[in-house]
Design an enzyme around this catalytic site. Sequence first.
Site, mmCIF file in Angstrom:
data_model
loop_
_atom_site.group_PDB
_atom_site.id
_atom_site.type_symbol
_atom_site.label_atom_id
_atom_site.label_comp_id
_atom_site.label_asym_id
_atom_site.label_seq_id
_atom_site.Cartn_x
_atom_site.Cartn_y
_atom_site.Cartn_z
ATOM 1 N N HIS A 51 -0.800 7.729 0.051
ATOM 2 C CA HIS A 51 0.671 8.181 -0.788
ATOM 3 C C HIS A 51 1.752 7.127 0.010
ATOM 4 C CE1 HIS A 51 -0.568 12.573 -1.657
ATOM 5 N NE2 HIS A 51 -1.066 11.529 -2.394
ATOM 6 N N GLU A 53 4.264 7.862 2.164
ATOM 7 C CA GLU A 53 4.603 7.848 3.450
ATOM 8 C C GLU A 53 3.446 7.454 4.173
ATOM 9 O OE1 GLU A 53 4.280 10.019 0.790
ATOM 10 O OE2 GLU A 53 5.348 11.934 1.337
ATOM 11 N N CYS A 77 3.803 15.713 1.047
ATOM 12 C CA CYS A 77 2.823 16.801 0.646
ATOM 13 C C CYS A 77 2.133 17.388 1.873
ATOM 14 C CB CYS A 77 1.718 16.141 -0.198
ATOM 15 S SG CYS A 77 0.707 14.811 0.665
ATOM 16 N N CYS A 86 0.431 14.224 4.041
ATOM 17 C CA CYS A 86 1.423 13.333 4.648
ATOM 18 C C CYS A 86 2.239 14.087 5.994
ATOM 19 C CB CYS A 86 2.404 12.554 3.568
ATOM 20 S SG CYS A 86 1.583 11.582 2.404
ATOM 21 N N SER A 170 10.276 -7.967 -41.204
ATOM 22 C CA SER A 170 10.953 -7.315 -40.011
ATOM 23 C C SER A 170 10.866 -8.093 -38.989
ATOM 24 C CB SER A 170 10.371 -5.983 -39.728
ATOM 25 O OG SER A 170 8.871 -6.126 -39.437
ATOM 26 N N TRP A 172 11.689 -11.354 -37.117
ATOM 27 C CA TRP A 172 12.008 -10.495 -35.990
ATOM 28 C C TRP A 172 13.302 -10.096 -36.037
ATOM 29 C CZ3 TRP A 172 7.625 -8.788 -33.831
ATOM 30 C CH2 TRP A 172 6.627 -9.642 -33.752
ATOM 31 N N ASN A 284 8.951 8.289 -36.717
ATOM 32 C CA ASN A 284 9.941 8.404 -35.769
ATOM 33 C C ASN A 284 10.868 9.872 -36.073
ATOM 34 O OD1 ASN A 284 9.166 6.129 -34.514
ATOM 35 N ND2 ASN A 284 11.028 5.014 -35.293
HETATM 36 C C1 AOF Z 1 1.242 10.678 -4.622
HETATM 37 N N1 AOF Z 1 1.711 9.532 -4.153
HETATM 38 O O1 AOF Z 1 3.130 8.738 -2.632
HETATM 39 C C2 AOF Z 1 3.085 11.151 -3.043
HETATM 40 C C3 AOF Z 1 2.546 12.255 -3.480
HETATM 41 O O2 AOF Z 1 -4.152 13.260 -6.039
HETATM 42 P P1 AOF Z 1 -3.609 13.282 -4.488
HETATM 43 O O3 AOF Z 1 -4.618 14.020 -3.706
HETATM 44 O O4 AOF Z 1 -3.224 12.098 -4.180
HETATM 45 O O5 AOF Z 1 -2.348 13.931 -4.653
HETATM 46 C C4 AOF Z 1 -1.258 13.953 -5.578
HETATM 47 C C5 AOF Z 1 -0.040 14.779 -5.267
HETATM 48 O O6 AOF Z 1 0.315 14.542 -4.040
HETATM 49 C C6 AOF Z 1 0.898 14.717 -6.063
HETATM 50 O O7 AOF Z 1 0.851 15.378 -7.480
HETATM 51 C C7 AOF Z 1 2.241 14.967 -5.629
HETATM 52 O O8 AOF Z 1 2.413 16.490 -5.366
HETATM 53 C C8 AOF Z 1 1.859 14.618 -3.985
HETATM 54 N N2 AOF Z 1 2.766 13.295 -3.543
HETATM 55 N N3 AOF Z 1 1.464 11.645 -4.466
HETATM 56 O O9 AOF Z 1 0.146 10.151 -5.682
HETATM 57 C C9 AOF Z 1 2.813 9.754 -3.262
HETATM 58 N N4 AOF Z 1 4.002 11.533 -2.069
HETATM 59 ZN ZN ZN Z 2 1.252 12.792 0.557
#
Ligand code: AOF
Ligand code: ZN
Length: 347
Positions: A51, A53, A77, A86, A170, A172, A284
């Site tokens: 993630h 962080e 999270c 995190c 079409s 372009w 559409n």
């Molecule tokens: C992310 N990237 O930078 C942050 C997330 O599939 P996991 O275990 O990696 O968890 C995903 C969940 O973690 C995501 O749905 C969200 O709620 C939280 N934060 N996820 O992939 C990140 N900060």
């Molecule tokens: Zn996280």
Amino acid sequence: MQYEQLMKKCIELAKMGEGNTSPNPLVGCVVLNKYGEEISTGYHKKYGDNHAERDALLKLKNGEETGGTLIVNLEPCTHYGKTPPCTDLIIERGIKKVVIGMKDVNPIVRGNGIEKLKKAGIEVIQDVLTYECERLNEVFIKNMTQNKVFVALKTATTLDGKIATNSGSSKWITSAKSREEVKKIRNRYDAILTTSSTILADNPTMAHQKKLILDRKLKTNLESPIYKEGEIYLFNETLDMFEGGINFIKTPVEDEKLNIEFILKKAFDLGIKSVLVEAGGHLNGEILKFTDKIYHFIAPKITADNSSLSCFDSRKINDINECYNFKIERVDIFDPDILLTYYPISK
Ligand code: AOF
Ligand code: ZN
């Protein structure tokens, strides 16, 4: 106010993961030391990776983040997923202040991250550039809160809203610059969605790893360039099988049209979290009521021919109040064209 610039930076960092994080969100992070100096940045690069962080904090090896501030566009999270929580790492590293763009909408996190940080004595500042952060993760928000696929639509028209002449000419309407931008837009979505009419008229390749093709009567030639690459889902009224590398999906029909709700639900069940519709006026028009976002390129040309084909063409209305209504979000210039990005008003 003072954190808005840094939140903008988080958003820019997060966008570097565009196209690679699905089904997870786009997240960027900036870390400041106790003197308010920027000491690290990070972002979520691809699904399964660290993630944002964690990415930012793990770059710091000498404890210079102790007493510092962490800025992130999404609430940190609290769960053990692909990586440990995190929030634990933030607490462990002695961060004193966390600035968050938006609460996580994922039910396993929602609010828990903020609570855990506060319990650990960390000051939490919320709702910095929330609107921008929500737009950044509009796909993730729709998926998490509605359990539905996010539907974006791209069209390219003349000033009088035409996508081709009556004979189908079409190429372009828009400039090479606009068409380059379309490739970037495609990359943001899990799949593209098009129809047999578009394939028969333009014979496009539409490079993408996943393609949803609507061909009720299986009229298209399976040797066409569009079938040559990517995972293909061919929605039709008769066949339900996997053959020749193609997933044929039998689809209910109403008024001689494939049922769009069924197709969108099926896509979501297949793990496709977002689609970009690139089709003609009939589809559409039909899919408009399910559409979350429109990218509309407009070239400074006028056909002045009522029989030219329109970009949205699926019904007759008498009362102007029956229009679909939108909010224009952005206007970008791809010289000499413009790109309007707009959202349905009720969403
Ligand atoms: C992310 N990237 O930078 C942050 C997330 O599939 P996991 O275990 O990696 O968890 C995903 C969940 O973690 C995501 O749905 C969200 O709620 C939280 N934060 N996820 O992939 C990140 N900060
Ligand atoms: Zn996280």
